[in-house]
Write a protein that holds these residues in place. Sequence first.
Motif, mmCIF file in Angstrom:
data_model
loop_
_atom_site.group_PDB
_atom_site.id
_atom_site.type_symbol
_atom_site.label_atom_id
_atom_site.label_comp_id
_atom_site.label_asym_id
_atom_site.label_seq_id
_atom_site.Cartn_x
_atom_site.Cartn_y
_atom_site.Cartn_z
ATOM 1 N N ARG A 34 5.123 -2.088 -0.124
ATOM 2 C CA ARG A 34 4.169 -2.388 -1.887
ATOM 3 C C ARG A 34 4.791 -1.096 -2.453
ATOM 4 N NH1 ARG A 34 -1.240 -3.062 -3.871
ATOM 5 N NH2 ARG A 34 -1.807 -1.344 -3.166
ATOM 6 N N ARG A 84 7.675 0.123 -5.268
ATOM 7 C CA ARG A 84 6.753 0.038 -6.831
ATOM 8 C C ARG A 84 7.567 1.175 -7.352
ATOM 9 N NH1 ARG A 84 1.492 -1.250 -7.428
ATOM 10 N NH2 ARG A 84 1.849 -3.311 -7.322
ATOM 11 N N SER A 105 4.874 -7.227 -6.857
ATOM 12 C CA SER A 105 3.878 -8.038 -5.934
ATOM 13 C C SER A 105 3.216 -7.949 -4.406
ATOM 14 C CB SER A 105 2.867 -9.270 -6.477
ATOM 15 O OG SER A 105 2.837 -8.970 -7.967
ATOM 16 N N ILE A 117 1.787 -10.229 -2.137
ATOM 17 C CA ILE A 117 1.158 -11.747 -2.425
ATOM 18 C C ILE A 117 -0.374 -11.391 -1.087
ATOM 19 C CG2 ILE A 117 0.766 -13.885 -2.204
ATOM 20 C CD1 ILE A 117 3.136 -13.680 -3.324
#
Length: 278
Positions: free
Chosen positions: A223, A227, A237, A239
């Motif tokens: 992540r 990002r 995201s 999850i």
Amino acid sequence: MPYDRSEMTGAPTIAAQRARGRARLGAKARADRTAIADLHMSGSSKLLFPRAKDALQAVYLNSSGGVTGGDAFEIEARAQKNAHLVMTTQAAERIYRALPGETGRIDTRLTLEPGARLDWLPQETILFEGAALDRRLSVEMAPDARLIACEALIFGRHAMGEVLHDLRLRDRIDVRVAGRLVLADRLRLDGDAAATLAQAHVAGGAGAMATVVHAAPGAAAMRDPVRAMLPETAGVSAISEDLLLVRLVSVDGFALRGHLAPVLRRLSGADLPRPWMI
């Protein structure tokens, strides 16, 4: 040319020709590489197999030249135990104007057995004015399998000044792990797509978008690295610990690809399939 006769007038009614296509592919692990286990092609669906060192690469081709209302295509792919399958398309898919009441359909089903990896990396889908498309991507995978899936949409060719005021789109992505639904992503656009996409809480005037799904043990660890690569018009995201979702929007397809390609390379740890470079 096929036609029906009208019972009321007796005049011949020309029946529009419709494109149909089905492709089914199975991949199996063999020593230090992946090979074809099962292959079926019919209608306008073709698969090409460029040389690759480890993974089995398959390039999908729609020989009808695009999709319009009433056309229907099915793609099935299975990565057997410990196999690595990479799938892409020869070019961007084009979704043309449809007659009223008719819809083009693309149904893709991917299966990943234990220890398998499947990279679903088609090039962009370009939507034209008056297009009608119902598209579904369904994935069933084992808990230790690894998936990278990307779907990109271009809402008219920006360089050609195309704006979509008449669009019917249903786009669905479902991912199941060991039979449990872990992702159900839905996109629906009806009517004036340009006006809807212009809204700040929708796409802020973007003309292209992409969704990337990374499902694998420990996928959430990617992540923050992903990002750091994204522009302000994108987000990522985690999850769950094993599922990552990336969404990007850009002014046009060129800008979208510029942001999307590095993300796919980072997640896959490899170069994109060669058709992306042409």
